[in-house]
Write a protein that holds these residues in place. Sequence first.
Motif, PDB file in Angstrom:
ATOM      1  N   THR A 128       0.879  -1.288  -0.057  1.00  0.00           N
ATOM      2  CA  THR A 128       0.038  -0.087   0.229  1.00  0.00           C
ATOM      3  C   THR A 128       0.793   1.357  -0.138  1.00  0.00           C
ATOM      4  OG1 THR A 128      -0.072   0.064   2.538  1.00  0.00           O
ATOM      5  CG2 THR A 128      -1.816  -1.122   1.233  1.00  0.00           C
ATOM      6  N   GLY A 129       0.227   2.245  -0.474  1.00  0.00           N
ATOM      7  CA  GLY A 129       0.990   3.545  -0.569  1.00  0.00           C
ATOM      8  C   GLY A 129       2.046   3.609  -1.662  1.00  0.00           C
ATOM      9  N   SER A 130       3.023   4.457  -1.523  1.00  0.00           N
ATOM     10  CA  SER A 130       3.998   4.574  -2.466  1.00  0.00           C
ATOM     11  C   SER A 130       5.418   4.860  -1.793  1.00  0.00           C
ATOM     12  CB  SER A 130       3.425   5.629  -3.545  1.00  0.00           C
ATOM     13  OG  SER A 130       3.531   6.931  -2.841  1.00  0.00           O
ATOM     14  N   PHE A 131       6.480   4.708  -2.782  1.00  0.00           N
ATOM     15  CA  PHE A 131       7.871   5.146  -2.440  1.00  0.00           C
ATOM     16  C   PHE A 131       8.408   5.771  -3.452  1.00  0.00           C
ATOM     17  CE2 PHE A 131       6.790   1.589   0.223  1.00  0.00           C
ATOM     18  CZ  PHE A 131       7.599   1.810   1.453  1.00  0.00           C
ATOM     19  N   LYS A 132       9.410   6.746  -3.149  1.00  0.00           N
ATOM     20  CA  LYS A 132      10.373   7.293  -4.042  1.00  0.00           C
ATOM     21  C   LYS A 132      11.763   7.039  -3.927  1.00  0.00           C
ATOM     22  CE  LYS A 132      10.604  11.733  -1.742  1.00  0.00           C
ATOM     23  NZ  LYS A 132      10.346  13.333  -1.711  1.00  0.00           N
ATOM     24  N   GLN A 133      12.588   6.953  -4.838  1.00  0.00           N
ATOM     25  CA  GLN A 133      13.882   6.654  -4.702  1.00  0.00           C
ATOM     26  C   GLN A 133      14.759   8.068  -5.034  1.00  0.00           C
ATOM     27  OE1 GLN A 133      16.287   3.070  -5.873  1.00  0.00           O
ATOM     28  NE2 GLN A 133      17.162   4.528  -7.321  1.00  0.00           N
ATOM     29  N   VAL A 134      15.529   8.627  -4.346  1.00  0.00           N
ATOM     30  CA  VAL A 134      16.227   9.639  -4.555  1.00  0.00           C
ATOM     31  C   VAL A 134      17.617   9.348  -4.364  1.00  0.00           C
ATOM     32  CG1 VAL A 134      14.381  11.324  -3.743  1.00  0.00           C
ATOM     33  CG2 VAL A 134      15.912  10.672  -2.251  1.00  0.00           C
ATOM     34  N   THR A 135      18.658   9.939  -5.233  1.00  0.00           N
ATOM     35  CA  THR A 135      19.895   9.607  -5.286  1.00  0.00           C
ATOM     36  C   THR A 135      20.641  10.917  -5.617  1.00  0.00           C
ATOM     37  OG1 THR A 135      19.521   7.876  -6.658  1.00  0.00           O
ATOM     38  CG2 THR A 135      21.715   8.510  -6.864  1.00  0.00           C
ATOM     39  N   ASP A 136      21.609  11.046  -4.556  1.00  0.00           N
ATOM     40  CA  ASP A 136      22.607  12.291  -4.313  1.00  0.00           C
ATOM     41  C   ASP A 136      23.416  12.246  -5.533  1.00  0.00           C
ATOM     42  OD1 ASP A 136      21.111  13.179  -2.123  1.00  0.00           O
ATOM     43  OD2 ASP A 136      22.895  11.846  -0.829  1.00  0.00           O
ATOM     44  N   GLY A 137      23.505  13.271  -6.314  1.00  0.00           N
ATOM     45  CA  GLY A 137      24.410  13.212  -7.513  1.00  0.00           C
ATOM     46  C   GLY A 137      25.759  13.791  -7.157  1.00  0.00           C
ATOM     47  N   ALA A 138      26.843  13.939  -7.928  1.00  0.00           N
ATOM     48  CA  ALA A 138      27.965  14.370  -7.976  1.00  0.00           C
ATOM     49  C   ALA A 138      27.911  16.051  -7.707  1.00  0.00           C
ATOM     50  CB  ALA A 138      28.824  14.193  -9.136  1.00  0.00           C
ATOM     51  N   ASN A 139      26.676  16.666  -8.166  1.00  0.00           N
ATOM     52  CA  ASN A 139      27.014  18.092  -7.919  1.00  0.00           C
ATOM     53  C   ASN A 139      26.130  18.811  -6.810  1.00  0.00           C
ATOM     54  OD1 ASN A 139      28.621  18.161 -10.208  1.00  0.00           O
ATOM     55  ND2 ASN A 139      26.886  18.401 -11.519  1.00  0.00           N
ATOM     56  N   SER A 140      26.140  17.976  -5.977  1.00  0.00           N
ATOM     57  CA  SER A 140      25.205  18.226  -4.638  1.00  0.00           C
ATOM     58  C   SER A 140      23.854  18.267  -4.801  1.00  0.00           C
ATOM     59  CB  SER A 140      25.885  19.199  -3.867  1.00  0.00           C
ATOM     60  OG  SER A 140      27.131  19.139  -3.353  1.00  0.00           O
ATOM     61  N   GLU A 141      23.474  17.595  -5.886  1.00  0.00           N
ATOM     62  CA  GLU A 141      21.978  17.844  -6.422  1.00  0.00           C
ATOM     63  C   GLU A 141      21.369  16.193  -6.122  1.00  0.00           C
ATOM     64  OE1 GLU A 141      21.924  18.973 -10.239  1.00  0.00           O
ATOM     65  OE2 GLU A 141      22.366  17.031 -10.959  1.00  0.00           O
ATOM     66  N   THR A 142      20.222  16.596  -5.656  1.00  0.00           N
ATOM     67  CA  THR A 142      19.354  15.347  -5.375  1.00  0.00           C
ATOM     68  C   THR A 142      18.252  14.907  -6.598  1.00  0.00           C
ATOM     69  OG1 THR A 142      19.289  15.771  -2.980  1.00  0.00           O
ATOM     70  CG2 THR A 142      17.750  14.277  -3.728  1.00  0.00           C
ATOM     71  N   LEU A 143      18.509  13.886  -7.125  1.00  0.00           N
ATOM     72  CA  LEU A 143      17.613  13.356  -8.520  1.00  0.00           C
ATOM     73  C   LEU A 143      16.425  12.357  -7.907  1.00  0.00           C
ATOM     74  CD1 LEU A 143      20.363  12.865 -10.830  1.00  0.00           C
ATOM     75  CD2 LEU A 143      19.118  15.022 -10.692  1.00  0.00           C
ATOM     76  N   LEU A 144      15.305  12.583  -8.275  1.00  0.00           N
ATOM     77  CA  LEU A 144      14.327  11.617  -8.177  1.00  0.00           C
ATOM     78  C   LEU A 144      14.567  10.372  -9.276  1.00  0.00           C
ATOM     79  CD1 LEU A 144      11.757  10.527  -7.019  1.00  0.00           C
ATOM     80  CD2 LEU A 144      10.472  12.040  -8.759  1.00  0.00           C
ATOM     81  N   THR A 145      15.044   9.305  -8.636  1.00  0.00           N
ATOM     82  CA  THR A 145      15.388   8.320  -9.850  1.00  0.00           C
ATOM     83  C   THR A 145      14.272   7.139 -10.058  1.00  0.00           C
ATOM     84  OG1 THR A 145      16.828   7.383  -7.986  1.00  0.00           O
ATOM     85  CG2 THR A 145      17.893   8.716  -9.664  1.00  0.00           C
ATOM     86  N   ALA A 146      13.235   6.948  -9.178  1.00  0.00           N
ATOM     87  CA  ALA A 146      12.472   6.049  -9.099  1.00  0.00           C
ATOM     88  C   ALA A 146      11.028   6.160  -8.460  1.00  0.00           C
ATOM     89  CB  ALA A 146      13.014   4.705  -8.746  1.00  0.00           C
ATOM     90  N   LEU A 147      10.101   5.822  -8.740  1.00  0.00           N
ATOM     91  CA  LEU A 147       8.670   5.819  -8.054  1.00  0.00           C
ATOM     92  C   LEU A 147       8.205   4.334  -8.091  1.00  0.00           C
ATOM     93  CD1 LEU A 147       7.043   8.909  -9.735  1.00  0.00           C
ATOM     94  CD2 LEU A 147       7.872   8.795  -7.234  1.00  0.00           C
ATOM     95  N   TYR A 148       7.723   3.971  -6.995  1.00  0.00           N
ATOM     96  CA  TYR A 148       7.237   2.550  -6.740  1.00  0.00           C
ATOM     97  C   TYR A 148       5.736   2.843  -6.213  1.00  0.00           C
ATOM     98  CZ  TYR A 148      12.234   1.706  -6.702  1.00  0.00           C
ATOM     99  OH  TYR A 148      13.571   1.350  -7.084  1.00  0.00           O
ATOM    100  N   LEU A 149       4.922   2.128  -6.699  1.00  0.00           N
ATOM    101  CA  LEU A 149       3.405   1.852  -6.364  1.00  0.00           C
ATOM    102  C   LEU A 149       3.110   0.400  -5.942  1.00  0.00           C
ATOM    103  CD1 LEU A 149       2.308   4.033  -9.375  1.00  0.00           C
ATOM    104  CD2 LEU A 149       2.740   4.890  -7.151  1.00  0.00           C
ATOM    105  N   PRO A 150       1.867   0.447  -5.542  1.00  0.00           N
ATOM    106  CA  PRO A 150       1.529  -1.035  -5.093  1.00  0.00           C
ATOM    107  C   PRO A 150       1.820  -1.989  -5.993  1.00  0.00           C
ATOM    108  CG  PRO A 150      -0.013   0.503  -4.150  1.00  0.00           C
ATOM    109  CD  PRO A 150       1.131   1.385  -5.085  1.00  0.00           C
ATOM    110  N   GLY A 151       2.242  -3.155  -5.646  1.00  0.00           N
ATOM    111  CA  GLY A 151       2.540  -4.195  -6.649  1.00  0.00           C
ATOM    112  C   GLY A 151       4.061  -4.305  -7.176  1.00  0.00           C
ATOM    113  N   ASP A 152       4.626  -3.232  -7.112  1.00  0.00           N
ATOM    114  CA  ASP A 152       6.131  -2.808  -7.455  1.00  0.00           C
ATOM    115  C   ASP A 152       7.130  -3.702  -6.390  1.00  0.00           C
ATOM    116  OD1 ASP A 152       5.252  -1.517  -9.710  1.00  0.00           O
ATOM    117  OD2 ASP A 152       6.008   0.361  -8.746  1.00  0.00           O
ATOM    118  N   ILE A 153       8.166  -4.152  -7.144  1.00  0.00           N
ATOM    119  CA  ILE A 153       9.251  -4.628  -6.263  1.00  0.00           C
ATOM    120  C   ILE A 153      10.490  -3.692  -6.094  1.00  0.00           C
ATOM    121  CG2 ILE A 153      10.692  -6.588  -5.875  1.00  0.00           C
ATOM    122  CD1 ILE A 153       8.586  -8.413  -7.511  1.00  0.00           C
TER     123      ILE A 153
END
Length: 111
Positions: A69-94
């Motif tokens: 249930t719910g959702s998740f996001k994956q954020v990755t710290d980049g080389a230039n001190s920036e944070t990137l949203l790299t994935a979204l996960y919804l119900p049923g996702d692994i």
Amino acid sequence: MASHGKGFDDSMASQCLSCHLKALCLPRDLTSEQFGTLGRIVDAPVRLDKRECLVQQGTIFRHLYTVRTGSFKQVTDGANSETLLTALYLPGDIIGFDAIGPGHYPGTIVA
């Protein structure tokens, strides 16, 4: 970080069998013997509050997670001190397939 369950018991087995997402997680032709074997390797569900972290970037790979249930996001710290949203996960996702090869999670997973 969330605590992980200790094991898979009969009450968890009944939760899986009655879950509306079981078709996404469990093979259709799973026998009771195979289900028991699976039960020995599956951890208890992890429950997270909003904005709580499942894993931190760089954490050693130990688990795959299924979103129930719910959702998740994956954020990755980049080389230039920036944070990137790299994935979204919804119900049923692994969650965690991208961590198997390198042996660590490539981003922070947040509820």
